[in-house]
Enzyme design. Structure first.
Site, PDB file in Angstrom:
ATOM      1  N   ASP A 102      40.261  28.390 -22.055  1.00 36.95           N
ATOM      2  CA  ASP A 102      40.942  28.778 -23.253  1.00 36.95           C
ATOM      3  C   ASP A 102      41.048  27.444 -24.249  1.00 36.95           C
ATOM      4  O   ASP A 102      40.916  26.441 -23.836  1.00 36.95           O
ATOM      5  CB  ASP A 102      42.470  28.900 -22.992  1.00 36.95           C
ATOM      6  CG  ASP A 102      43.375  29.542 -23.980  1.00 36.95           C
ATOM      7  OD1 ASP A 102      43.055  29.593 -25.097  1.00 36.95           O
ATOM      8  OD2 ASP A 102      44.306  30.509 -23.218  1.00 36.95           O
ATOM      9  N   ASP A 132      41.804  30.457 -29.237  1.00 40.32           N
ATOM     10  CA  ASP A 132      43.209  30.775 -29.423  1.00 40.32           C
ATOM     11  C   ASP A 132      43.577  30.811 -31.107  1.00 40.32           C
ATOM     12  O   ASP A 132      42.743  30.009 -31.789  1.00 40.32           O
ATOM     13  CB  ASP A 132      44.044  29.534 -29.133  1.00 40.32           C
ATOM     14  CG  ASP A 132      45.621  29.698 -29.145  1.00 40.32           C
ATOM     15  OD1 ASP A 132      46.109  30.605 -28.346  1.00 40.32           O
ATOM     16  OD2 ASP A 132      46.049  28.763 -29.779  1.00 40.32           O
ATOM     17  N   GLU A 134      41.225  35.423 -30.190  1.00 41.19           N
ATOM     18  CA  GLU A 134      42.459  35.877 -30.245  1.00 41.19           C
ATOM     19  C   GLU A 134      42.849  36.001 -31.797  1.00 41.19           C
ATOM     20  O   GLU A 134      42.978  35.087 -32.417  1.00 41.19           O
ATOM     21  CB  GLU A 134      43.739  35.013 -29.708  1.00 41.19           C
ATOM     22  CG  GLU A 134      44.946  35.741 -29.663  1.00 41.19           C
ATOM     23  CD  GLU A 134      46.210  34.718 -29.188  1.00 41.19           C
ATOM     24  OE1 GLU A 134      47.102  35.077 -28.960  1.00 41.19           O
ATOM     25  OE2 GLU A 134      45.994  33.637 -30.053  1.00 41.19           O
ATOM     26  N   HIS A 185      50.134  36.270 -21.310  1.00 45.50           N
ATOM     27  CA  HIS A 185      51.175  35.556 -21.153  1.00 45.50           C
ATOM     28  C   HIS A 185      52.142  35.358 -22.404  1.00 45.50           C
ATOM     29  O   HIS A 185      53.234  34.654 -22.428  1.00 45.50           O
ATOM     30  CB  HIS A 185      50.710  34.029 -21.015  1.00 45.50           C
ATOM     31  CG  HIS A 185      49.866  33.492 -22.114  1.00 45.50           C
ATOM     32  ND1 HIS A 185      48.673  34.182 -22.446  1.00 45.50           N
ATOM     33  CD2 HIS A 185      50.200  32.676 -23.085  1.00 45.50           C
ATOM     34  CE1 HIS A 185      48.258  33.561 -23.693  1.00 45.50           C
ATOM     35  NE2 HIS A 185      49.187  32.835 -23.981  1.00 45.50           N
ATOM     36  N   ASP A 186      51.950  35.825 -23.662  1.00 49.69           N
ATOM     37  CA  ASP A 186      52.810  36.183 -24.468  1.00 49.69           C
ATOM     38  C   ASP A 186      53.632  37.306 -24.708  1.00 49.69           C
ATOM     39  O   ASP A 186      54.387  37.729 -25.619  1.00 49.69           O
ATOM     40  CB  ASP A 186      51.906  36.047 -25.917  1.00 49.69           C
ATOM     41  CG  ASP A 186      51.404  34.693 -25.967  1.00 49.69           C
ATOM     42  OD1 ASP A 186      52.023  33.670 -25.292  1.00 49.69           O
ATOM     43  OD2 ASP A 186      50.113  34.634 -26.700  1.00 49.69           O
TER      44      ASP A 186
HETATM   45  C1  GLC Z   1      48.486  32.041 -28.937  1.00 47.76           C
HETATM   46  C2  GLC Z   1      48.684  31.614 -27.392  1.00 47.76           C
HETATM   47  C3  GLC Z   1      50.271  31.491 -27.305  1.00 47.76           C
HETATM   48  C4  GLC Z   1      50.471  30.159 -28.238  1.00 47.76           C
HETATM   49  C5  GLC Z   1      49.864  30.312 -29.578  1.00 47.76           C
HETATM   50  C6  GLC Z   1      49.782  28.981 -30.279  1.00 47.76           C
HETATM   51  O1  GLC Z   1      49.025  32.941 -29.858  1.00 47.76           O
HETATM   52  O2  GLC Z   1      48.398  32.735 -26.753  1.00 47.76           O
HETATM   53  O3  GLC Z   1      50.637  31.334 -26.177  1.00 47.76           O
HETATM   54  O4  GLC Z   1      51.822  29.877 -28.208  1.00 47.76           O
HETATM   55  O5  GLC Z   1      48.693  30.693 -29.623  1.00 47.76           O
HETATM   56  O6  GLC Z   1      48.881  28.132 -29.620  1.00 47.76           O
END
Ligand code: GLC
Length: 556
Positions: free
Chosen positions: A98, A199, A250, A324-325
């Site tokens: 990641d 990310d 993402e 995880h979110d």
């Molecule tokens: C992404 C991650 C999340 C994090 C955010 C900021 O959405 O999946 O867990 O809080 O980015 O890095």
């Protein structure tokens, strides 16, 4: 369509903090992951994605990185990481890192230097605006609540933080930033990692002029910004392509048009993208903190639109229900009662794995883990949840109502420790876990699932295997059935004369479903009820949460 190897992969996401704790400190670790390599192999996945393990103050559980080219000692050492990578490679599993490149922790040495003075060489690594205390430069809101600007006295300026105030946004316009980022990526690529999950990568291009958003929270000014593709092409040319790295981006609040551009092969940017539209169909008025039952018709429409839209332009979806979110999908779009938990978890799994794209499954999903039973706000750890609990009350909601919203929507729902067996702390740790273990671990755990041939685990194992044996699942076109029955989702994947048909009942009631486009059924590939379903023809009564995947041929 020519199939790239990664297009038939299934990926398993590990949130290391909650995966498996080998040294008893209550915090998962690299050794804990190594212990479970045979388990991952048994599931049949080709690649794991591990969320950030670099040194971090853990304000956002590692998404606040303080040192990019090292391992947080709570997880282990760089040497252990290399051993993990080697051992995974020995059994044919790839590893995706990641990478958090939109922001750093404010404890990163770049920020520590940058905040000292406007003339510091690292100052321009971040995004600053003049201002006076109490008057942020714009009204933009942080994704975790409150203003997205924080004041820095030493320079009499605000810095931008789209997430927590300890996560300062990097200034990608500065070529020195991009050059450092490439060094970081090269470091991990040289070490032998196979993939990068980038990310919130569609937030890296900010405007040159910062304006108030009179229509929203500011996101329209920095989402899918005009330089994102340029920056991705640069990374692709210098890092991804030369090292053969598999990439998934993402994409926060993105559009399909943007995801097509990011992933279509000729653009040389990314392999695939995550988007979140299908996980907002239970947000009332689009607001995550207002609860409502899931809108199935919106879900079906969104999934179908993204299937057709991406396919038409050679884009590629990363498919997922959980990460995880997100709260656990079985507690959300399924049914987590004793009666239907397994059946509905399998139904959701099958619906997702029948789609075109690369499926990602999140630790614990393969055993049908649920949201835990939250008893008090003190049990939460997540920065977003704790902020929102306060903010919702400040906006006038009662503490009971705010608690209900946070309990249902908290990211901690997906972060409780993996339930390995029925021993204390679910076999996750011999110590005190950093986040509580869901109390249903004596019933729902890996050991129990492995002991029973009809468990959710083996259902996932079959779905993963089907992506190898059925190329139509990879290449086939997507056709949604135009069914009158609103509680059913049914679609075909078609390649030449072959059809793979997926039918699913999303409710706890039987539904009669009739299809209008007949096929010659040859084989039932998978169902979540006993028995062969090939004798279903045209009209069928689906039992609660019943789902099937058939293979057949087009009737001509
Ligand atoms: C992404 C991650 C999340 C994090 C955010 C900021 O959405 O999946 O867990 O809080 O980015 O890095």
């Amino acid at each position: 369509m020519q199939i790239e190897e990664w297009q038939s992969y299934s990926v398993y996401q590990i949130y290391p903090k909650s995966f498996n704790d080998a040294n008893g400190d209550g915090f998962g670790d690299i050794e804990g992951i190594r212990e479970k390599i045979p388990y991952l192999k048994k599931l049949g996945i080709e690649m794991i994605w591990i969320t950030p393990m670099q040194p971090s103050p853990q304000k956002d559980n590692g998404y606040d990185i303080a040192d990019y080219c090292a391992i947080n000692p709570q997880y282990g050492t760089l040497l252990e990481f290399k051993q993990l990578l080697n051992e995974l490679h020995e059994v044919g599993i790839k590893l995706m890192m990641d990478v958090v490149l939109n922001h750093t922790s404010t404890e990163h040495q770049w920020f520590q230097a940058a905040k000292q003075s406007r003339s510091n060489p690292f100052h321009d690594f971040y995004i600053w605006q003049e201002g006076v205390p109490g008057q942020p430069p714009t009204n933009w809101e942080s994704k975790f609540g409150g203003s997205s600007w924080a004041y820095n006295e030493a320079t009499a300026e605000y810095y931008l933080h789209l997430f927590d105030k300890t996560q300062a946004d990097l200034n990608w316009r500065n070529p020195a930033v991009r050059s450092e980022i490439k060094k970081i990526l090269r470091f991990w690529a040289e070490l032998g990692v196979d993939g990068f999950r980038l990310d919130v990568i569609n937030l890296i291009s900010k405007p040159e002029v910062f304006l108030d958003d009179n229509q929203g929270d500011g996101r329209r000014f920095y989402t899918d910004g005009d330089q994102v593709e340029t920056y991705l092409k640069e990374l692709n040319e210098e890092i991804f392509r030369p090292y053969g790295i598999i990439t998934v981006g993402e994409m926060s609040s993105t559009s399909m048009a943007a995801c097509i551009e990011y992933t279509k092969p000729e653009n040389n940017e990314l392999n695939m993208t995550f988007n979140f539209h299908h996980l907002k169909v239970d947000y009332k008025n689009g607001d995550k903190w207002q609860l409502m039952p899931m809108d199935l018709s919106a879900l079906k429409q969104l999934l179908s639109d993204w299937q057709n839209g991406m396919q038409a332009k050679q884009g590629w979806n990363a498919l997922f229900w959980c990460n995880h979110d997100q709260p656990r999908i079985v507690s959300r779009y399924g049914n987590d009662t004793d009666e239907y938990r397994e059946t509905s978890a399998k139904m959701l799994a099958l619906v997702l794995h029948g789609l075109q794209g690369t499926p990602y499954l999140y630790q614990g999903e393969e055993i049908g883990m649920t949201n835990p039973d939250w008893r008090s706000i003190d049990e939460f750890e997540d920065v977003e949840s704790l902020n929102q609990f306060k903010l919702l009350q400040a906006q006038g909601r009662t503490s009971a109502d705010a608690f209900a919203a946070v309990s249902a929507r908290s990211r901690d729902n997906g972060r409780t420790p993996v339930q390995w067996n029925e021993s204390q702390q679910a076999g996750f740790t011999t110590g005190k876990p950093w986040l509580k273990v869901a109390s249903n671990y004596t019933k729902i755990n890996v050991a129990e699932c492995l002991s029973r041939a009809d468990s959710i685990f083996y259902f996932y194992q079959k779905l993963i295997a089907l992506r190898k044996s059925e190329p139509t699942l990879i290449t086939g076109g997507f056709v949604r059935h135009d069914q009158p029955e609103e509680n059913v989702f049914a679609y075909d994947r078609i390649a030449g004369a072959e059809v793979i048909r997926v039918v699913a009942n999303f409710t706890d009631q039987p539904v009669v479903f009739e299809w209008t486009n007949p096929i010659h059924l040859a084989e039932t590939l998978l169902t979540n009820y006993e028995g062969d379903a090939t004798n279903y023809q045209g009209k069928l009564t689906l039992r609660p949460y019943e789902t099937m995947m058939w293979k057949g041929t087009v009737v001509v």
